[in-house]
Write a protein that holds these residues in place. Structure first.
Motif, PDB file in Angstrom:
ATOM      1  N   MET A   1       0.814  -1.207   0.000  1.00  0.00           N
ATOM      2  CA  MET A   1       0.000   0.000   0.000  1.00  0.00           C
ATOM      3  C   MET A   1       0.856   1.269   0.000  1.00  0.00           C
ATOM      4  O   MET A   1       0.506   2.261  -0.624  1.00  0.00           O
ATOM      5  CB  MET A   1      -0.928   0.001   1.232  1.00  0.00           C
ATOM      6  N   LEU A   2       1.978   1.213   0.730  1.00  0.00           N
ATOM      7  CA  LEU A   2       2.841   2.398   0.774  1.00  0.00           C
ATOM      8  C   LEU A   2       3.422   2.716  -0.599  1.00  0.00           C
ATOM      9  O   LEU A   2       3.610   3.886  -0.945  1.00  0.00           O
ATOM     10  CB  LEU A   2       3.970   2.185   1.785  1.00  0.00           C
ATOM     11  N   THR A   3       3.694   1.675  -1.378  1.00  0.00           N
ATOM     12  CA  THR A   3       4.213   1.909  -2.725  1.00  0.00           C
ATOM     13  C   THR A   3       3.174   2.624  -3.576  1.00  0.00           C
ATOM     14  O   THR A   3       3.496   3.571  -4.309  1.00  0.00           O
ATOM     15  CB  THR A   3       4.612   0.577  -3.393  1.00  0.00           C
ATOM     16  N   ILE A   4       1.923   2.191  -3.492  1.00  0.00           N
ATOM     17  CA  ILE A   4       0.844   2.838  -4.242  1.00  0.00           C
ATOM     18  C   ILE A   4       0.678   4.277  -3.784  1.00  0.00           C
ATOM     19  O   ILE A   4       0.530   5.193  -4.604  1.00  0.00           O
ATOM     20  CB  ILE A   4      -0.476   2.062  -4.064  1.00  0.00           C
ATOM     21  N   PHE A   5       0.712   4.494  -2.473  1.00  0.00           N
ATOM     22  CA  PHE A   5       0.591   5.843  -1.926  1.00  0.00           C
ATOM     23  C   PHE A   5       1.718   6.737  -2.428  1.00  0.00           C
ATOM     24  O   PHE A   5       1.501   7.893  -2.807  1.00  0.00           O
ATOM     25  CB  PHE A   5       0.614   5.769  -0.394  1.00  0.00           C
ATOM     26  N   THR A   6       2.932   6.184  -2.460  1.00  0.00           N
ATOM     27  CA  THR A   6       4.091   6.940  -2.938  1.00  0.00           C
ATOM     28  C   THR A   6       3.927   7.322  -4.408  1.00  0.00           C
ATOM     29  O   THR A   6       4.216   8.453  -4.812  1.00  0.00           O
ATOM     30  CB  THR A   6       5.382   6.113  -2.760  1.00  0.00           C
ATOM     31  N   LEU A   7       3.456   6.380  -5.219  1.00  0.00           N
ATOM     32  CA  LEU A   7       3.247   6.651  -6.642  1.00  0.00           C
ATOM     33  C   LEU A   7       2.188   7.723  -6.852  1.00  0.00           C
ATOM     34  O   LEU A   7       2.323   8.591  -7.715  1.00  0.00           O
ATOM     35  CB  LEU A   7       2.844   5.366  -7.368  1.00  0.00           C
ATOM     36  N   VAL A   8       1.132   7.669  -6.054  1.00  0.00           N
ATOM     37  CA  VAL A   8       0.072   8.681  -6.159  1.00  0.00           C
ATOM     38  C   VAL A   8       0.612  10.066  -5.812  1.00  0.00           C
ATOM     39  O   VAL A   8       0.316  11.054  -6.488  1.00  0.00           O
ATOM     40  CB  VAL A   8      -1.114   8.312  -5.233  1.00  0.00           C
ATOM     41  N   LEU A   9       1.436  10.144  -4.767  1.00  0.00           N
ATOM     42  CA  LEU A   9       2.037  11.425  -4.380  1.00  0.00           C
ATOM     43  C   LEU A   9       2.919  11.976  -5.504  1.00  0.00           C
ATOM     44  O   LEU A   9       2.862  13.170  -5.830  1.00  0.00           O
ATOM     45  CB  LEU A   9       2.871  11.256  -3.113  1.00  0.00           C
ATOM     46  N   CYS A  10       3.716  11.104  -6.100  1.00  0.00           N
ATOM     47  CA  CYS A  10       4.613  11.537  -7.175  1.00  0.00           C
ATOM     48  C   CYS A  10       3.826  12.010  -8.392  1.00  0.00           C
ATOM     49  O   CYS A  10       4.154  13.033  -9.009  1.00  0.00           O
ATOM     50  CB  CYS A  10       5.553  10.404  -7.569  1.00  0.00           C
ATOM     51  N   LEU A  11       2.774  11.282  -8.736  1.00  0.00           N
ATOM     52  CA  LEU A  11       1.954  11.665  -9.881  1.00  0.00           C
ATOM     53  C   LEU A  11       1.227  12.981  -9.623  1.00  0.00           C
ATOM     54  O   LEU A  11       1.111  13.824 -10.528  1.00  0.00           O
ATOM     55  CB  LEU A  11       0.944  10.559 -10.194  1.00  0.00           C
ATOM     56  N   SER A  12       0.736  13.169  -8.401  1.00  0.00           N
ATOM     57  CA  SER A  12       0.042  14.422  -8.069  1.00  0.00           C
ATOM     58  C   SER A  12       1.001  15.607  -8.118  1.00  0.00           C
ATOM     59  O   SER A  12       0.595  16.748  -8.361  1.00  0.00           O
ATOM     60  CB  SER A  12      -0.594  14.320  -6.679  1.00  0.00           C
ATOM     61  N   LEU A  13       2.275  15.334  -7.898  1.00  0.00           N
ATOM     62  CA  LEU A  13       3.301  16.374  -7.984  1.00  0.00           C
ATOM     63  C   LEU A  13       3.618  16.721  -9.434  1.00  0.00           C
ATOM     64  O   LEU A  13       3.820  17.885  -9.783  1.00  0.00           O
ATOM     65  CB  LEU A  13       4.565  15.893  -7.263  1.00  0.00           C
ATOM     66  N   LEU A  14       3.643  15.714 -10.306  1.00  0.00           N
ATOM     67  CA  LEU A  14       4.088  15.893 -11.687  1.00  0.00           C
ATOM     68  C   LEU A  14       2.983  16.270 -12.671  1.00  0.00           C
ATOM     69  O   LEU A  14       3.240  16.969 -13.657  1.00  0.00           O
ATOM     70  CB  LEU A  14       4.777  14.610 -12.174  1.00  0.00           C
ATOM     71  N   ILE A  15       1.773  15.806 -12.432  1.00  0.00           N
ATOM     72  CA  ILE A  15       0.698  16.005 -13.418  1.00  0.00           C
ATOM     73  C   ILE A  15       0.354  17.478 -13.656  1.00  0.00           C
ATOM     74  O   ILE A  15       0.260  17.917 -14.816  1.00  0.00           O
ATOM     75  CB  ILE A  15      -0.555  15.194 -13.028  1.00  0.00           C
ATOM     76  N   PRO A  16       0.166  18.307 -12.613  1.00  0.00           N
ATOM     77  CA  PRO A  16      -0.186  19.716 -12.871  1.00  0.00           C
ATOM     78  C   PRO A  16       0.822  20.465 -13.741  1.00  0.00           C
ATOM     79  O   PRO A  16       0.433  21.090 -14.736  1.00  0.00           O
ATOM     80  CB  PRO A  16      -0.304  20.316 -11.463  1.00  0.00           C
ATOM     81  N   PRO A  17       2.138  20.427 -13.424  1.00  0.00           N
ATOM     82  CA  PRO A  17       3.080  21.137 -14.300  1.00  0.00           C
ATOM     83  C   PRO A  17       3.182  20.512 -15.687  1.00  0.00           C
ATOM     84  O   PRO A  17       3.476  21.205 -16.659  1.00  0.00           O
ATOM     85  CB  PRO A  17       4.416  21.055 -13.551  1.00  0.00           C
ATOM     86  N   THR A  18       2.940  19.205 -15.781  1.00  0.00           N
ATOM     87  CA  THR A  18       2.960  18.553 -17.093  1.00  0.00           C
ATOM     88  C   THR A  18       1.836  19.069 -17.970  1.00  0.00           C
ATOM     89  O   THR A  18       2.026  19.361 -19.158  1.00  0.00           O
ATOM     90  CB  THR A  18       2.835  17.028 -16.932  1.00  0.00           C
ATOM     91  N   VAL A  19       0.654  19.180 -17.391  1.00  0.00           N
ATOM     92  CA  VAL A  19      -0.491  19.728 -18.129  1.00  0.00           C
ATOM     93  C   VAL A  19      -0.217  21.166 -18.543  1.00  0.00           C
ATOM     94  O   VAL A  19      -0.494  21.572 -19.677  1.00  0.00           O
ATOM     95  CB  VAL A  19      -1.774  19.646 -17.270  1.00  0.00           C
ATOM     96  N   LEU A  20       0.360  21.942 -17.615  1.00  0.00           N
ATOM     97  CA  LEU A  20       0.686  23.338 -17.925  1.00  0.00           C
ATOM     98  C   LEU A  20       1.698  23.419 -19.060  1.00  0.00           C
ATOM     99  O   LEU A  20       1.578  24.273 -19.955  1.00  0.00           O
ATOM    100  CB  LEU A  20       1.239  24.021 -16.672  1.00  0.00           C
TER     101      LEU A  20
END
Length: 254
Positions: A1-20
């Motif tokens: 579960m911690l791995t999934i949580f970590t991946l979600v945190l990383c994606l939430s960090l990267l997705i907004p600037p990627t879209v921008l």
């Protein structure tokens, strides 16, 4: 579960600037460069912090030889993952590292626009070799004018299992002939372990991304020097990989 949580945190960090970045890229080079730099510097630093905090995955960059680097140089390295680019940008800090990459990366949403906006070299994988060489020539000139340091992966493609592949000479020779600057040999390891979802779930916990400068060569003076550097660099990188892989999991040594 911690791995999934970590991946979600990383994606939430990267997705907004990627879209921008996707939004501003067609309209403003200046804005796209700013967003790209934010992703590769600020977001990358935060991502490594997240990985360390929640999965004990460490970035281990050796400080050996960092203080003797010349102002400009060409980097030769093995290649394991798209994260290698971010890894070297973090390792060299404010240094303007620019990479020789295959043009197929241009189709990857975040990576392609980031590479193009920052002026990295996109080598066509199809067509005549002369087209690729012209791309490297243009890249070498632009890197010199902007005081940037080219990074090339002589394997030509990523290693899926971390094993060192054959080194190809054409791109490296063309680059150093145009640049006429010192050559820095670096080794890295750990990227192949987080290059896919399957490997992330297996290897992320207590893993490490290791980077080290192995040798600094004077500018090659001819084909013989270029040949020696390429052959020795592969031997040096292989020896370093062998040494790292003898370390126990979770070791903080570089």
């Amino acid at each position: 579960m911690l791995t999934i949580f970590t991946l979600v945190l990383c994606l939430s960090l990267l997705i907004p600037p990627t879209v921008l970045l996707c939004i501003v890229y067609p309209f403003s080079r200046k804005a796209s460069v700013w967003v790209s730099n934010y992703i590769t510097c600020t977001c990358a630093r935060m991502m490594f912090s997240i990985l360390k905090t929640y999965r004990s995955f460490n970035f281990l960059g050796s400080t050996e030889n960092l203080d003797v680097l010349p102002e400009r140089f060409v980097v030769i390295s093995n290649h394991q993952s798209l994260f290698d680019i971010v890894c070297y940008l973090k390792y060299f800090g404010g240094l303007k590292a620019r990479f020789v990459a295959k043009d197929s990366l241009g189709k990857v949403p975040m990576v392609g626009k980031m590479l193009k906006s920052q002026g990295h070299c996109m080598i066509p994988r199809k067509g005549s070799p002369s087209v690729a060489m012209k791309s490297i020539d243009a890249f070498s000139k632009s890197a010199e004018s902007r005081n940037e340091c080219p990074v090339i992966f002589p394997e030509g493609t990523r290693s899926r299992d971390g094993n060192l592949g054959q080194f190809y000479s054409a791109g490296f020779r063309r680059l150093v002939q145009g640049a006429s600057i010192p050559v820095v040999v670096c080794a890295l390891d750990g990227g192949w372990k987080i290059s896919s979802l399957d490997s992330i779930f297996r290897y992320l916990h207590k893993g490490a991304y290791r980077v080290k400068i192995l040798k600094v060569y004077d500018p090659p003076k001819g084909k013989e020097d270029e040949k020696v550097i390429l052959e020795e660099s592969r031997e040096l990188i292989q020896a370093q990989l062998d040494q790292w892989r003898k370390l126990p999991k979770g070791s903080m040594l570089v």
